[in-house]
Each structure stands twice: as structure tokens, then as C-alpha cells.
Design a protein around this motif. Structure first.
Motif, short mmCIF file in Angstrom:
data_model
loop_
_atom_site.label_atom_id
_atom_site.label_comp_id
_atom_site.label_asym_id
_atom_site.label_seq_id
_atom_site.Cartn_x
_atom_site.Cartn_y
_atom_site.Cartn_z
N LEU B 25 2.74 -7.44 -22.03
CA LEU B 25 1.98 -8.63 -21.62
C LEU B 25 2.63 -9.32 -20.42
CD1 LEU B 25 0.98 -9.98 -25.15
CD2 LEU B 25 -0.48 -8.82 -23.50
N LYS B 26 3.97 -9.28 -20.42
CA LYS B 26 4.69 -9.89 -19.30
C LYS B 26 4.38 -9.14 -18.01
CE LYS B 26 9.31 -11.50 -18.13
NZ LYS B 26 10.73 -11.35 -18.43
N LYS B 27 4.34 -7.82 -18.12
CA LYS B 27 4.06 -7.00 -16.94
C LYS B 27 2.67 -7.30 -16.39
CE LYS B 27 7.10 -3.13 -16.88
NZ LYS B 27 7.27 -1.82 -16.32
N VAL B 28 1.71 -7.46 -17.32
CA VAL B 28 0.33 -7.76 -16.90
C VAL B 28 0.27 -9.11 -16.20
CG1 VAL B 28 -1.99 -8.28 -17.75
CG2 VAL B 28 -0.77 -6.31 -18.62
N ARG B 29 0.96 -10.09 -16.80
CA ARG B 29 0.97 -11.45 -16.21
C ARG B 29 1.62 -11.42 -14.81
NH1 ARG B 29 -1.64 -11.76 -20.03
NH2 ARG B 29 -1.45 -13.04 -21.90
N THR B 30 2.71 -10.62 -14.71
CA THR B 30 3.39 -10.52 -13.41
C THR B 30 2.47 -9.91 -12.37
OG1 THR B 30 5.35 -10.06 -14.70
CG2 THR B 30 5.54 -9.77 -12.32
N LYS B 31 1.72 -8.87 -12.81
CA LYS B 31 0.78 -8.21 -11.90
C LYS B 31 -0.28 -9.20 -11.46
CE LYS B 31 1.32 -3.43 -12.10
NZ LYS B 31 2.40 -3.53 -11.16
N GLU B 32 -0.76 -9.99 -12.45
CA GLU B 32 -1.81 -10.97 -12.15
C GLU B 32 -1.32 -11.95 -11.09
OE1 GLU B 32 -3.08 -13.55 -15.36
OE2 GLU B 32 -5.06 -12.69 -15.06
N LYS B 33 -0.08 -12.41 -11.28
CA LYS B 33 0.50 -13.37 -10.32
C LYS B 33 0.64 -12.73 -8.95
CE LYS B 33 3.03 -16.36 -13.45
NZ LYS B 33 4.33 -16.63 -14.06
N SER B 34 1.08 -11.46 -8.96
CA SER B 34 1.28 -10.80 -7.67
C SER B 34 -0.05 -10.58 -6.96
CB SER B 34 2.04 -9.49 -7.84
OG SER B 34 1.24 -8.56 -8.52
N TYR B 35 -1.12 -10.25 -7.75
CA TYR B 35 -2.45 -10.10 -7.16
C TYR B 35 -2.88 -11.41 -6.51
CZ TYR B 35 -3.17 -5.66 -9.60
OH TYR B 35 -3.07 -4.36 -10.04
N PHE B 36 -2.62 -12.50 -7.25
CA PHE B 36 -3.00 -13.81 -6.75
C PHE B 36 -2.26 -14.13 -5.44
CE2 PHE B 36 -2.32 -18.45 -6.62
CZ PHE B 36 -3.64 -18.84 -6.53
N LYS B 37 -0.95 -13.79 -5.45
CA LYS B 37 -0.14 -14.04 -4.25
C LYS B 37 -0.65 -13.22 -3.07
CE LYS B 37 4.17 -15.43 -6.43
NZ LYS B 37 5.46 -14.95 -6.89
N ILE B 38 -0.98 -11.93 -3.35
CA ILE B 38 -1.48 -11.06 -2.29
C ILE B 38 -2.80 -11.60 -1.75
CG2 ILE B 38 -2.42 -8.75 -1.81
CD1 ILE B 38 -0.30 -7.71 -3.88
N ALA B 39 -3.67 -12.01 -2.69
CA ALA B 39 -4.98 -12.54 -2.27
C ALA B 39 -4.79 -13.80 -1.42
CB ALA B 39 -5.82 -12.85 -3.50
N LEU B 40 -3.88 -14.64 -1.86
CA LEU B 40 -3.63 -15.90 -1.15
C LEU B 40 -3.06 -15.61 0.25
CD1 LEU B 40 -3.86 -18.92 -2.03
CD2 LEU B 40 -1.39 -18.90 -2.25
N ALA B 41 -2.13 -14.66 0.28
CA ALA B 41 -1.51 -14.31 1.57
C ALA B 41 -2.56 -13.72 2.52
CB ALA B 41 -0.38 -13.31 1.35
#
Lengths: 171, 282
Positions: B25-41
Motif C-alpha cells: 500500500l505504501k508503494k502504491v501511495r508513493t506511486k500516486e504521489k509521484s504521478y501527481f508530482k509528474i503531472a504538476l511538473a
């Protein structure tokens, strides 16, 4: 997305884990396969008709993960389950005759038995999942059943013998 | 008990450990955050690029939109139509002139009174000087007086927009049917006279002005249309009357991004107007 993922994860985590366990016969490997499968599920962009379709996708991916694990050089260098100490699975198998029998089958037969008896899939569905023809599945199932019968018969005979012995002792 | 049930029961004892669950679950949450960061960037980069491009090519973009599509709204607000037009807002040397300094404000009392006008030159100038001053070329009529031109910078709603919107060029001596020799530039009395006006819409122009001039509504809200003539060189020429107090007849057309108005007063006939148009050349 996260809510959907949590629901699917809670719904199928044990099924995928048991499938991986029956294939790999190793708790750590099975856990890794569950992890990889669900990470792939999170990343995938397919749209599924329903939960059943999702489950089939998860099973297909986890089988591939299992196969990949055994193909990897790292895995080939590791010791088989029987030689690994402190594995809880080993003791559990030893305590359960059925598991002992099932886990003694070849990988290919094990997965067919698991999908047939645990997941309740039909021969046709199993053939589709494993991308092989129905005849092959029937053969594997037949082969596995014979072994199961033999071992279970031995088990029954052993139990009967024990009962007779006990009766004799009391007499 | 059947094998099926036995097997399922046997497997039930195996469950994924809490630590592994937590890890997944932590890995999924981390991926979600990274997707958000990529999208934001990505979004930030895109925004920056758009802003940079808009900033660097601001002039070109402005020009493009002005040339491709202009929205015209009728005065009565009943309809709105979009005209894809060839009129490209002639780039003139006065485009960048702001009218808030160096110009004497005058209230125009002639029939263009509804437009505030600001006169740059109070004197007549030659056609050559006018063309070189404004960077334009005008149609000429035969031997028409080449030294009798005036031009006026017009700006509608001057108080709001201090940029030049229209340039009105006038040659009052285009054609005269004077009954006496003492005629003047204003064509008063009963003299038959023809005046040529040329209007240049600058880049600050209100598109409604252009529409009005094309429809002959620049002088009268409801002109009487007389005829539409298809000229070989100038295309559609609209001939109409402004129903003014004196008998008038006007022809309008657009040529080479300049709107021409040939205005005849008093005894001028339709044929005379047509003759003038047919004689016009560079």
C-alpha cells in the motif's frame, strides 16, 4: 483510483497470494508476486467490465510473475524450499496431508489443480487463462488426480490401519 | 469432505503478513504521489512554455488573430456574425501614435460628427507627402488635384481609447460642377460636387466601423440602397443615398485594404459617379 484499488486489493489479495504460494511454494516469493501484481494493476490503464474480469487479469499477471521468477537467474541460484530453514510453510505442509500431496506435484500440474479446485474455474476457463488447449488441461488434471487418489488412498489405508491397530490394542 | 473444500480450508491458514500489506500500500501511495508530482511538473512546464511563447510572439499572435477572424456585432445587437475577411487592417505609420499629446482636440461639426476627430494637420498637403507620411498608396482620378489633400486621424470613443482607429483622407476638389468660380472646399450651396474619401482602418480600429462603412451606414443609419455594381478591378461597389438634406449619392468599395467613398452632392448623377470609379487608378 485509490479507493477502487483498495477495494480490489482487499477482495483478491488472498486469492492471488494463495495462487502464488501454490506455484512457488515459498512465502517470500509469493508475497513479492502479490506486490508486483498489484503494483502492475495500479499502473495499468485497461478498463474492465466487472470485478470478475479484474480477477482474471490479476491471475494472468500473477502466473506470468511466477514464471518470470523461476526464469530469473537469481531464483535459479537460490536453494529449494526443503533446504530453507525456519519456513513456516514447510511445517504447515507437513501437518496437512493434502497440501503435502498437492505441493509434491509438478508446477504445471499444481497451477491447474489450484485453478480447478480453489478458484472453481472450468477446464475451458483454465485453458484460456494458461493460454493452452483444453486437452492439455484435462491431461494435467487427470495426472494430478491420479496422484492425489494414490496418496489419499495411502492416507486412508494408513488411517484405517491405525484404527485397526488402536482397536487391537484396546482389545 | 471433498478435496475442493479441504484444499480451500488448508489454504485459508496462509495470509499475507501485515508488514507486506503495508509495503504494498505504501508503494502504491508513493506511486500516486509521484504521478501527481509528474503531472504538476508537466503542467507547470506547459504553462511556462505557453506564457513564454505568448510573450515572445505577442505581436505576431495579436496580428494573426486580428487578420484571421473579427467579430462584428450589429448596433441593434440582434445578430452577431463572424466575418472572415481579407481586410488586414493596413499597417500605417500612425498605428503607434497615441492621441493624448500633440493634438488639438476639435469637435467635428460636419456629418462625421458622431466620431470624435483629432486633426493632425490643419493644412492641405500633397498626395505624395500624404502617401509617404502614412506609408500607403491611394487610387487617383486622372488629373485630380494632387496637392489638395487633408487627412484626419479619427478615434471613436476617444476618452476610452486614445489610439488612432481610422484615418480619413479627403480630397474635396475631386470633381466640380461649379456654377461659379468661387467654389470652396466645403461644397456648399447648390453646386454639384464629388468628393472622394478614403478610410484606413488602423490596427486599433473597431471592427464595427469597417462593417458600417461596407454597408453604407457610416453616415446614415438607414441608407437607401440604389445599386450594387460589380467592378472588374474593385469588386463589389455599393451605391446608395444617405437621405441627407441635399440630394446625395455615394459609392463605396474596398480596394487594397482601403475603403473608398465617392460622395456626390446636389446635381451629381449615378452615371457621373460610375465614370469617376471607372477612371480610378494608382
Amino acid at each position: 483510483m485509490t479507493k477502487d484499488f483498495d477495494r480490489i486489493y482487499n477482495l483478491y489479495k488472498n486469492d492471488i497470494y494463495h495462487l502464488a504460494l501454490s506455484y512457488t511454494k515459498n512465502i517470500k516469493d509469493a508475497e513479492d508476486i502479490v506486490q508486483n501484481t498489484f503494483i502492475k494493476f495500479y499502473k495499468q490503464k485497461n478498463s474492465f467490465e466487472n470485478d470478475i474480469a479484474i480477477k482474471k487479469w490479476l491471475i494472468r499477471v500473477s502466473i506470468n510473475e511466477c514464471k518470470n521468477l523461476f526464469l530469473s537467474a537469481w531464483k535459479r541460484k537460490t536453494k529449494p524450499l526443503t533446504e530453507v530453514e525456519e519456513n513456516t510453510l514447510e511445517s504447515a505442509i507437513a501437518e496437512d496431508n493434502l497440501l503435502e500431496v498437492l505441493f509434491s506435484l509438478a508446477k504445471k500440474d499444481r497451477i491447474v489443480i489450484h485453478l480447478y479446485y480453489y478458484e472453481d474455474y472450468s477446464i475451458k476457463e483454465i485453458a484460456k487463462l494458461l493460454k493452452t488447449n483444453e486437452g492439455t488441461i484435462k491431461t494435467r488434471l487427470y495426472r494430478a488426480r491420479i496422484k492425489l487418489k494414490e496418496i489419499l488412498k495411502e492416507d486412508i489405508n494408513y488411517e484405517n490401519t491405525r484404527k485397526i491397530q488402536k482397536c487391537n490394542e484396546t482389545i | 469432505m471433498k478435496i475442493q473444500e479441504k484444499y480451500k480450508n488448508a489454504m485459508k491458514q496462509f495470509k499475507i503478513s501485515d508488514s507486506v500489506e503495508e509495503r504494498i500500500l505504501k508503494k502504491v501511495r508513493t506511486k500516486e504521489k509521484s504521478y501527481f508530482k509528474i503531472a504538476l511538473a508537466s503542467l507547470s512546464i506547459m504553462l511556462l512554455s505557453v506564457i513564454s511563447i505568448s510573450f515572445v510572439y505577442a505581436e505576431e499572435i495579436k496580428e494573426y488573430w486580428q487578420n484571421v477572424k473579427v467579430n462584428f456585432t450589429h448596433d441593434n445587437n440582434e445578430n452577431e456574425e463572424v466575418l472572415k475577411q481579407n481586410f488586414g487592417y493596413k499597417k500605417t505609420l500612425v498605428d503607434d501614435i497615441e492621441l493624448d499629446s500633440g493634438y488639438d482636440e476639435k469637435t467635428n461639426t460636419n456629418h462625421y460628427g458622431y466620431i470624435d476627430s483629432y486633426e493632425k494637420y490643419g493644412e492641405w498637403i500633397s498626395l505624395n507627402k500624404l502617401e509617404s507620411d502614412l506609408g500607403i498608396k491611394l487610387l487617383k482620378y486622372d488629373e485630380m488635384m494632387k496637392d489638395a489633400y487633408e487627412y484626419t486621424l479619427l478615434s471613436e470613443n476617444f476618452k476610452e481609447n486614445k489610439k488612432v482607429q481610422l484615418i480619413r483622407i479627403r480630397n474635396p476638389y475631386l470633381y466640380y460642377y461649379a456654377e461659379d468660380e468661387s467654389h470652396d472646399a466645403t461644397c456648399t450651396g447648390n453646386d454639384a460636387c464629388i468628393t472622394m474619401l478614403a478610410f484606413i482602418l488602423t490596427q486599433n480600429a473597431n471592427p464595427n466601423n469597417y462593417k458600417d462603412y461596407l454597408d453604407g451606414r457610416n453616415l446614415a443609419a438607414s441608407p437607401t440602397y440604389i445599386e450594387t455594381m460589380e467592378h472588374e478591378q474593385f469588386g463589389k461597389v455599393l451605391i446608395y443615398s444617405n437621405n441627407s438634406v441635399v440630394k446625395d449619392i455615394t459609392a463605396t468599395f474596398t480596394y487594397d485594404n482601403v475603403i473608398y467613398l465617392i460622395n456626390g452632392l446636389n446635381k451629381v448623377t449615378l452615371e457621373q459617379i460610375k465614370d469617376i470609379i471607372n477612371e480610378l487608378h494608382y
